[in-house]
Design an enzyme around this catalytic site. Structure first.
Site, PDB file in Angstrom:
ATOM      1  N   TYR A  13       0.813  -1.324   0.001  1.00 25.97           N
ATOM      2  CA  TYR A  13       0.047  -0.046   0.108  1.00 25.97           C
ATOM      3  C   TYR A  13       0.909   1.147  -0.092  1.00 25.97           C
ATOM      4  O   TYR A  13       1.789   1.328   0.655  1.00 25.97           O
ATOM      5  CB  TYR A  13      -0.955  -0.048   1.286  1.00 25.97           C
ATOM      6  CG  TYR A  13      -1.838   1.366   1.269  1.00 25.97           C
ATOM      7  CD1 TYR A  13      -2.787   1.583   0.400  1.00 25.97           C
ATOM      8  CD2 TYR A  13      -1.308   2.333   2.264  1.00 25.97           C
ATOM      9  CE1 TYR A  13      -3.359   2.642   0.222  1.00 25.97           C
ATOM     10  CE2 TYR A  13      -1.894   3.542   2.314  1.00 25.97           C
ATOM     11  CZ  TYR A  13      -3.129   3.776   1.480  1.00 25.97           C
ATOM     12  OH  TYR A  13      -4.047   4.899   1.403  1.00 25.97           O
TER      13      TYR A  13
ATOM     14  N   HIS B 101      -4.281  16.227  -3.809  1.00 30.01           N
ATOM     15  CA  HIS B 101      -4.420  16.350  -2.497  1.00 30.01           C
ATOM     16  C   HIS B 101      -4.472  17.848  -1.948  1.00 30.01           C
ATOM     17  O   HIS B 101      -4.791  18.349  -0.728  1.00 30.01           O
ATOM     18  CB  HIS B 101      -3.692  15.617  -1.504  1.00 30.01           C
ATOM     19  CG  HIS B 101      -4.128  14.206  -1.166  1.00 30.01           C
ATOM     20  ND1 HIS B 101      -4.497  13.437  -2.376  1.00 30.01           N
ATOM     21  CD2 HIS B 101      -4.482  13.419  -0.337  1.00 30.01           C
ATOM     22  CE1 HIS B 101      -4.962  12.145  -2.323  1.00 30.01           C
ATOM     23  NE2 HIS B 101      -4.998  12.178  -0.856  1.00 30.01           N
TER      24      HIS B 101
ATOM     25  N   ASN C  72       0.681  12.039   4.846  1.00 28.05           N
ATOM     26  CA  ASN C  72       0.272  11.508   6.096  1.00 28.05           C
ATOM     27  C   ASN C  72       0.933  12.098   7.441  1.00 28.05           C
ATOM     28  O   ASN C  72       2.219  12.214   7.326  1.00 28.05           O
ATOM     29  CB  ASN C  72       0.389   9.796   6.184  1.00 28.05           C
ATOM     30  CG  ASN C  72      -0.707   9.079   5.558  1.00 28.05           C
ATOM     31  OD1 ASN C  72      -0.798   7.860   5.771  1.00 28.05           O
ATOM     32  ND2 ASN C  72      -1.702   9.730   5.045  1.00 28.05           N
TER      33      ASN C  72
ATOM     34  N   TYR D 110     -17.331  33.673  44.614  1.00 22.95           N
ATOM     35  CA  TYR D 110     -16.612  32.541  44.017  1.00 22.95           C
ATOM     36  C   TYR D 110     -15.422  33.123  43.256  1.00 22.95           C
ATOM     37  O   TYR D 110     -14.457  32.441  43.229  1.00 22.95           O
ATOM     38  CB  TYR D 110     -17.563  31.572  43.348  1.00 22.95           C
ATOM     39  CG  TYR D 110     -18.419  30.826  44.154  1.00 22.95           C
ATOM     40  CD1 TYR D 110     -18.396  30.609  45.849  1.00 22.95           C
ATOM     41  CD2 TYR D 110     -19.262  29.896  43.625  1.00 22.95           C
ATOM     42  CE1 TYR D 110     -19.364  30.096  46.535  1.00 22.95           C
ATOM     43  CE2 TYR D 110     -20.285  28.987  44.539  1.00 22.95           C
ATOM     44  CZ  TYR D 110     -20.074  29.338  45.768  1.00 22.95           C
ATOM     45  OH  TYR D 110     -21.154  28.550  46.718  1.00 22.95           O
TER      46      TYR D 110
ATOM     47  N   ARG E 216     -12.981  33.854  45.739  1.00 27.50           N
ATOM     48  CA  ARG E 216     -12.379  32.615  46.747  1.00 27.50           C
ATOM     49  C   ARG E 216     -12.061  31.189  46.101  1.00 27.50           C
ATOM     50  O   ARG E 216     -11.328  30.519  46.608  1.00 27.50           O
ATOM     51  CB  ARG E 216     -13.802  32.645  47.403  1.00 27.50           C
ATOM     52  CG  ARG E 216     -13.559  31.555  48.807  1.00 27.50           C
ATOM     53  CD  ARG E 216     -14.782  31.383  49.490  1.00 27.50           C
ATOM     54  NE  ARG E 216     -15.915  32.028  49.307  1.00 27.50           N
ATOM     55  CZ  ARG E 216     -17.128  31.278  49.355  1.00 27.50           C
ATOM     56  NH1 ARG E 216     -17.443  30.235  49.847  1.00 27.50           N
ATOM     57  NH2 ARG E 216     -18.399  31.886  49.133  1.00 27.50           N
TER      58      ARG E 216
ATOM     59  N   PHE F 155      -1.993   7.899  11.825  1.00 29.14           N
ATOM     60  CA  PHE F 155      -2.354   9.235  11.138  1.00 29.14           C
ATOM     61  C   PHE F 155      -3.593   9.683  11.989  1.00 29.14           C
ATOM     62  O   PHE F 155      -3.846  11.005  11.840  1.00 29.14           O
ATOM     63  CB  PHE F 155      -2.499   9.160   9.681  1.00 29.14           C
ATOM     64  CG  PHE F 155      -3.473   7.980   9.200  1.00 29.14           C
ATOM     65  CD1 PHE F 155      -4.771   8.160   9.596  1.00 29.14           C
ATOM     66  CD2 PHE F 155      -3.130   6.936   8.766  1.00 29.14           C
ATOM     67  CE1 PHE F 155      -5.796   7.177   9.331  1.00 29.14           C
ATOM     68  CE2 PHE F 155      -3.878   5.808   8.280  1.00 29.14           C
ATOM     69  CZ  PHE F 155      -5.463   5.965   8.748  1.00 29.14           C
TER      70      PHE F 155
ATOM     71  N   GLU G  87     -12.719   6.035   4.949  1.00 27.41           N
ATOM     72  CA  GLU G  87     -12.078   6.871   6.239  1.00 27.41           C
ATOM     73  C   GLU G  87     -13.465   7.295   6.649  1.00 27.41           C
ATOM     74  O   GLU G  87     -13.634   8.308   6.856  1.00 27.41           O
ATOM     75  CB  GLU G  87     -11.158   7.939   5.636  1.00 27.41           C
ATOM     76  CG  GLU G  87     -10.032   7.643   5.046  1.00 27.41           C
ATOM     77  CD  GLU G  87      -9.253   8.571   4.027  1.00 27.41           C
ATOM     78  OE1 GLU G  87      -9.692   9.805   3.853  1.00 27.41           O
ATOM     79  OE2 GLU G  87      -8.243   8.001   3.317  1.00 27.41           O
TER      80      GLU G  87
END
Length: 505
Positions: free
Chosen positions: A51, A81, A193, A277, A280, A326, A411
């Site tokens: 791959y 990409h 990646n 608060y 404090r 990834f 994905e």
């Protein structure tokens, strides 16, 4: 700068934001890089599918690519990409991205060549910074789109910033005397990646939130004296029986900041029993923030030193293993916790501003100005703080709980880490503005208590502010006052008065 891949330090990551003029890897790293590249070359020449080396990507992983097209495969991967949108990432972040990518690839599990590593190092040390759009990543499979824009610069496509000037990637390469690189098998995938963009953005946010949190401790102490609050809630015995580390550290910081306060002595026998608060409970709230900062920093340092691309090359056995390093869920969840903590810092400070301008609670003139009515004082400055505190509640909504499947459902679960990290910087800016307004209000309140005054340390803080902003006598154009106070907070100058370190990394 000499780095040990897998052992980057927090100080190195902070330093590289402003640039480095040298970067050295140990000999062992170059040996591991060479071994990984040789393993990929052998696998690419074999007939078995591997791959990302001789196959397509995502749902196209079963499509085997002939040897003659392997270089084209990597180039096409990068170009297809590079689809990022939005404003470019700031230079400080891009420098960290480059360092993190170098440190990851140099561990020898990515199968890239020495030539590629040397070009990445040249880009960093010569401040040739790829123009990387800030939007377009879902945080799995890594930061694909933004890292693709980094990779396009190496092959001569897209734009870079060279010492602040934007130019074409080819022009940037020419300044280095280099030709565009030809990507070898797996190199495009190794560049794309990874979680380096998410991690760099998260670190940038962490640095900013650390600075603003330190400042908030200081302004919180100022508000205690401005409101004539009690120091009893900071007694170490109270913290000890609760047990939380951050709470103990926070209470100690307030004790040290308020030590020697004349205001404390002046009202120690007053009729008030307990403070609101927001005064404090500062050790409990800010202590929790301290703990989140520490935990987040530790998580991000693990990520900064990890290997997060896919597949990974194990040279000892000659195997290429596909997995999911990834997936940026560790970064996303860390950023979500950090966003919540930062929002609480601003929320607590907004409540203290509201307390100070309320004469029934603070005992000070209404809205911190004499001759109220004709003067509105800090009335609308508080409104600004409230608006930012409200905005931060939306920014603090967890990003990691969202997921939209991508790549034809291959994905099918993603982290949204890139947005989780990217929203930290604007969130920190909002908090810094709130803290800047509190700084103005608290100093004003202490001055209105003259002739009694605060501790020596906090008087120094007041002097720091009064060098750039005068006392508020009558209504005037207040926006420049807020801007000046904001700059003191964001620069870290107010935070230098905080007597404790929040991050121990």
């Amino acid at each position: 700068m000499r780095i040990e891949p897998g052992a980057l330090t927090f100080a190195q990551l902070q330093a590289v934001r402003e640039g480095v003029d040298s970067l050295e890897l140990p000999v062992q790293s170059w040996e591991r890089i060479g071994a990984g590249a040789a393993t990929v070359t052998e696998i690419a020449a074999a007939s078995a599918p591997a791959y990302g080396i001789n196959t397509g990507f995502g749902r196209l992983a079963n499509t085997q690519i002939p040897p003659a097209e392997l270089e084209l495969l990597q180039r096409n991967l990068v170009l297809s990409h590079a689809v990022g949108v939005g404003d470019p990432l700031p230079a400080t972040v891009v420098r960290m991205v480059l360092l993190l990518k170098i440190a990851s690839l140099a561990q020898g599990y990515s199968g890239v060549s020495r030539e590629l590593m040397e070009m990445l190092i040249d880009f960093l040390v010569n401040d040739i910074l790829p123009v990387i759009p800030s939007q377009g990543s879902v945080g799995a499979s890594g930061d694909l789109a933004p890292l693709a824009h980094l990779a396009t610069a190496l092959i001569g496509v897209g734009e870079v910033r060279c010492h602040g000037q934007t130019m074409s990637a080819l022009e940037g390469l020419a300044t280095l005397g280099r030709d565009p690189i030809v990507l070898r098998p797996k190199e495009g995938l190794a560049l794309l990646n990874g979680t380096q963009v998410s991690t760099a953005l998260a670190l940038e946010g962490l640095f900013a939130i650390d600075r603003v949190t330190k400042a908030a401790v200081v302004t919180g102490a100022l508000s205690v004296d401005a409101a004539a609050g009690s120091v009893v809630p900071f007694d170490p015995r109270i913290q000890e029986v609760r047990g939380h580390r951050g709470q103990k550290i926070a209470a100690g910081a307030y004790r040290r900041l308020l030590a020697g306060s004349g205001i404390t002595q002046w009202h120690q026998d007053c009729e008030k029993v307990q403070d609101p608060y927001s005064l404090r409970c500062q050790p409990q709230v800010m202590g929790s923030v301290f703990d989140v900062l520490q935990w987040t920093g530790e998580r991000l340092m693990v990520e900064a030193n990890g290997v997060s691309d896919n597949p990974l090359v194990f040279t000892e056995t000659g195997e290429v293993l596909s997995g999911g390093n990834f997936h940026a869920e560790p970064v996303a969840m860390a950023c979500d916790f950090l966003a919540i903590a930062a929002s609480e810092v601003g929320g607590l400070a907004e409540r203290r501003i509201a307390l100070l301008i309320d004469a029934t609670l603070s005992g000070l003139p209404p809205f911190l100005v004499r001759n109220g009515g004709v003067n509105s004082g800090f009335m609308i400055a508080h409104v600004t703080a409230a608006s930012l505190a409200s905005e931060n509640k939306s920014l603090a909504h967890p990003a990691s709980v969202d997921s939209l499947p991508t790549s034809a459902n291959q994905e099918d679960h993603v982290s949204m880490a890139t947005f989780a990290a990217r929203r930290l910087t604007p969130l920190a800016h909002n908090v810094a503005t709130i803290i800047g307004i509190e700084l103005l209000a608290a100093v004003q309140g202490i001055e209105l208590r003259a002739p009694v005054t605060t501790s020596p340390t906090l008087r120094n803080v007041m002097d720091c502010l009064r060098q750039v902003v005068p006392h508020y006598d009558v209504d005037h154009f207040m926006a420049p006052d807020i801007q000046a106070a904001l700059e003191l907070v964001e620069s870290g100058e107010i935070g230098t008065f905080c007597p404790v370190a929040l991050l121990n990394l």
